[in-house]
Write a protein that holds these residues in place. Structure first.
Motif, PDB file in Angstrom:
ATOM      1  N   TRP A 114      46.950 -77.918  23.014  1.00  0.00           N
ATOM      2  CA  TRP A 114      47.758 -76.948  23.763  1.00  0.00           C
ATOM      3  C   TRP A 114      46.863 -75.909  24.438  1.00  0.00           C
ATOM      4  O   TRP A 114      47.068 -75.572  25.608  1.00  0.00           O
ATOM      5  CB  TRP A 114      48.763 -76.278  22.832  1.00  0.00           C
ATOM      6  CG  TRP A 114      49.524 -75.183  23.498  1.00  0.00           C
ATOM      7  CD1 TRP A 114      49.399 -73.845  23.293  1.00  0.00           C
ATOM      8  CD2 TRP A 114      50.522 -75.322  24.519  1.00  0.00           C
ATOM      9  NE1 TRP A 114      50.245 -73.154  24.110  1.00  0.00           N
ATOM     10  CE2 TRP A 114      50.957 -74.036  24.871  1.00  0.00           C
ATOM     11  CE3 TRP A 114      51.083 -76.416  25.152  1.00  0.00           C
ATOM     12  CZ2 TRP A 114      51.926 -73.824  25.839  1.00  0.00           C
ATOM     13  CZ3 TRP A 114      52.057 -76.190  26.121  1.00  0.00           C
ATOM     14  CH2 TRP A 114      52.463 -74.916  26.446  1.00  0.00           C
ATOM     15  N   CYS A 115      45.855 -75.402  23.733  1.00  0.00           N
ATOM     16  CA  CYS A 115      44.934 -74.420  24.319  1.00  0.00           C
ATOM     17  C   CYS A 115      44.145 -75.027  25.472  1.00  0.00           C
ATOM     18  O   CYS A 115      43.903 -74.359  26.488  1.00  0.00           O
ATOM     19  CB  CYS A 115      43.992 -73.878  23.249  1.00  0.00           C
ATOM     20  SG  CYS A 115      44.823 -72.841  22.030  1.00  0.00           S
ATOM     21  N   ALA A 116      43.740 -76.288  25.333  1.00  0.00           N
ATOM     22  CA  ALA A 116      43.001 -76.943  26.409  1.00  0.00           C
ATOM     23  C   ALA A 116      43.872 -77.108  27.650  1.00  0.00           C
ATOM     24  O   ALA A 116      43.417 -76.886  28.780  1.00  0.00           O
ATOM     25  CB  ALA A 116      42.489 -78.303  25.938  1.00  0.00           C
ATOM     26  N   ARG A 118      46.472 -75.266  28.478  1.00  0.00           N
ATOM     27  CA  ARG A 118      46.668 -73.930  29.056  1.00  0.00           C
ATOM     28  C   ARG A 118      45.433 -73.485  29.835  1.00  0.00           C
ATOM     29  O   ARG A 118      45.546 -72.873  30.902  1.00  0.00           O
ATOM     30  CB  ARG A 118      46.983 -72.916  27.960  1.00  0.00           C
ATOM     31  CG  ARG A 118      48.295 -73.097  27.279  1.00  0.00           C
ATOM     32  CD  ARG A 118      49.419 -72.600  28.082  1.00  0.00           C
ATOM     33  NE  ARG A 118      49.225 -71.189  28.341  1.00  0.00           N
ATOM     34  CZ  ARG A 118      50.041 -70.456  29.037  1.00  0.00           C
ATOM     35  NH1 ARG A 118      51.111 -70.996  29.540  1.00  0.00           N
ATOM     36  NH2 ARG A 118      49.808 -69.187  29.249  1.00  0.00           N
ATOM     37  N   SER A 119      44.258 -73.794  29.313  1.00  0.00           N
ATOM     38  CA  SER A 119      43.024 -73.416  29.994  1.00  0.00           C
ATOM     39  C   SER A 119      42.906 -74.139  31.334  1.00  0.00           C
ATOM     40  O   SER A 119      42.528 -73.533  32.348  1.00  0.00           O
ATOM     41  CB  SER A 119      41.828 -73.746  29.106  1.00  0.00           C
ATOM     42  OG  SER A 119      40.634 -73.468  29.773  1.00  0.00           O
ATOM     43  N   VAL A 120      43.217 -75.426  31.354  1.00  0.00           N
ATOM     44  CA  VAL A 120      43.176 -76.183  32.605  1.00  0.00           C
ATOM     45  C   VAL A 120      44.182 -75.611  33.590  1.00  0.00           C
ATOM     46  O   VAL A 120      43.895 -75.473  34.788  1.00  0.00           O
ATOM     47  CB  VAL A 120      43.443 -77.683  32.341  1.00  0.00           C
ATOM     48  CG1 VAL A 120      43.720 -78.438  33.630  1.00  0.00           C
ATOM     49  CG2 VAL A 120      42.256 -78.294  31.612  1.00  0.00           C
ATOM     50  N   ASN A 122      45.247 -72.558  33.780  1.00  0.00           N
ATOM     51  CA  ASN A 122      44.755 -71.270  34.278  1.00  0.00           C
ATOM     52  C   ASN A 122      43.615 -71.441  35.272  1.00  0.00           C
ATOM     53  O   ASN A 122      43.517 -70.699  36.243  1.00  0.00           O
ATOM     54  CB  ASN A 122      44.303 -70.385  33.120  1.00  0.00           C
ATOM     55  CG  ASN A 122      45.461 -69.842  32.321  1.00  0.00           C
ATOM     56  OD1 ASN A 122      46.594 -69.751  32.815  1.00  0.00           O
ATOM     57  ND2 ASN A 122      45.204 -69.489  31.081  1.00  0.00           N
ATOM     58  N   GLU A 123      42.751 -72.417  35.030  1.00  0.00           N
ATOM     59  CA  GLU A 123      41.576 -72.580  35.878  1.00  0.00           C
ATOM     60  C   GLU A 123      41.838 -73.397  37.138  1.00  0.00           C
ATOM     61  O   GLU A 123      41.240 -73.131  38.176  1.00  0.00           O
ATOM     62  CB  GLU A 123      40.450 -73.231  35.080  1.00  0.00           C
ATOM     63  CG  GLU A 123      39.881 -72.341  34.001  1.00  0.00           C
ATOM     64  CD  GLU A 123      38.785 -73.016  33.206  1.00  0.00           C
ATOM     65  OE1 GLU A 123      38.320 -74.101  33.623  1.00  0.00           O
ATOM     66  OE2 GLU A 123      38.399 -72.462  32.179  1.00  0.00           O
ATOM     67  N   LYS A 124      42.695 -74.393  37.081  1.00  0.00           N
ATOM     68  CA  LYS A 124      42.853 -75.316  38.204  1.00  0.00           C
ATOM     69  C   LYS A 124      44.175 -75.127  38.962  1.00  0.00           C
ATOM     70  O   LYS A 124      44.183 -75.059  40.176  1.00  0.00           O
ATOM     71  CB  LYS A 124      42.788 -76.779  37.697  1.00  0.00           C
ATOM     72  CG  LYS A 124      41.532 -77.114  36.964  1.00  0.00           C
ATOM     73  CD  LYS A 124      40.364 -77.191  37.880  1.00  0.00           C
ATOM     74  CE  LYS A 124      39.133 -77.611  37.073  1.00  0.00           C
ATOM     75  NZ  LYS A 124      37.924 -77.484  37.802  1.00  0.00           N
ATOM     76  N   GLU A 126      46.717 -72.674  38.732  1.00  0.00           N
ATOM     77  CA  GLU A 126      47.094 -71.353  39.230  1.00  0.00           C
ATOM     78  C   GLU A 126      46.347 -70.968  40.516  1.00  0.00           C
ATOM     79  O   GLU A 126      46.953 -70.407  41.425  1.00  0.00           O
ATOM     80  CB  GLU A 126      46.915 -70.302  38.135  1.00  0.00           C
ATOM     81  CG  GLU A 126      48.019 -70.335  37.114  1.00  0.00           C
ATOM     82  CD  GLU A 126      47.911 -69.224  36.080  1.00  0.00           C
ATOM     83  OE1 GLU A 126      47.079 -68.320  36.248  1.00  0.00           O
ATOM     84  OE2 GLU A 126      48.664 -69.283  35.104  1.00  0.00           O
TER      85      GLU A 126
END
Length: 147
Positions: A114-116, A118-120, A122-124, A126
């Motif tokens: 789930w954290c991974a 969310r990180s993707v 946020n980085e790609k 958004e």
């Protein structure tokens, strides 16, 4: 006449039903079927009773050990480090429950996934949405002329 009370020796080598139910009851959440942990009993070289909390298959590493030596109960982690020692098994069982991580490995993997994700996001995703929003703001006046 004076009477001297001697400490009664417990049965060496075997756990009583009450002792086992106390330990297993305290570790009930850690022994849930979906987690894959198991327990086993054994003896030391001097025939002192031991209780082992084993990790999931295939390794089944020892995660926790409760030993009864004389009248004392000794709680150790899987590396043999002393965690707690007392004559009262109920207190030792409470410390054993606190020493065992209650989160299963499957749950940890789900949280990491789930954290991974969310990180993707946020980085790609958004930044792409922000760029398309800017484009829409710039094109909106021209598009409104056609309306």
């Amino acid at each position: 006449m004076s009477v001297v009370a001697f400490e009664r020796k417990q049965d060496a080598g075997e756990w009583s039903e009450r002792e086992l139910s106390t330990i297993v009851g305290a570790l009930n959440a850690a022994l849930a079927p979906g987690i894959g942990r198991q327990w086993e009993t054994g003896m030391t070289e001097k025939r002192d009773a031991q209780f082992y909390l084993l990790g999931p298959l295939p390794d089944q590493t020892c995660e926790l050990c409760v030993s009864r030596i004389g009248g004392n109960y000794i709680l150790e982690d899987g590396f043999g480090r002393l965690l707690f020692e007392h004559r009262n098994l109920d207190l030792v069982a409470l410390h054993a429950r606190a020493a065992v991580p209650s989160t299963s490995w499957l749950m940890v993997r789900v949280i990491v996934l789930w954290c991974a994700v969310r990180s993707v996001m946020n980085e790609k995703v958004e930044p792409m949405l922000a760029e398309s929003e800017e484009l829409l703001v710039q094109l909106a006046p021209q598009l409104s002329a056609f309306a």
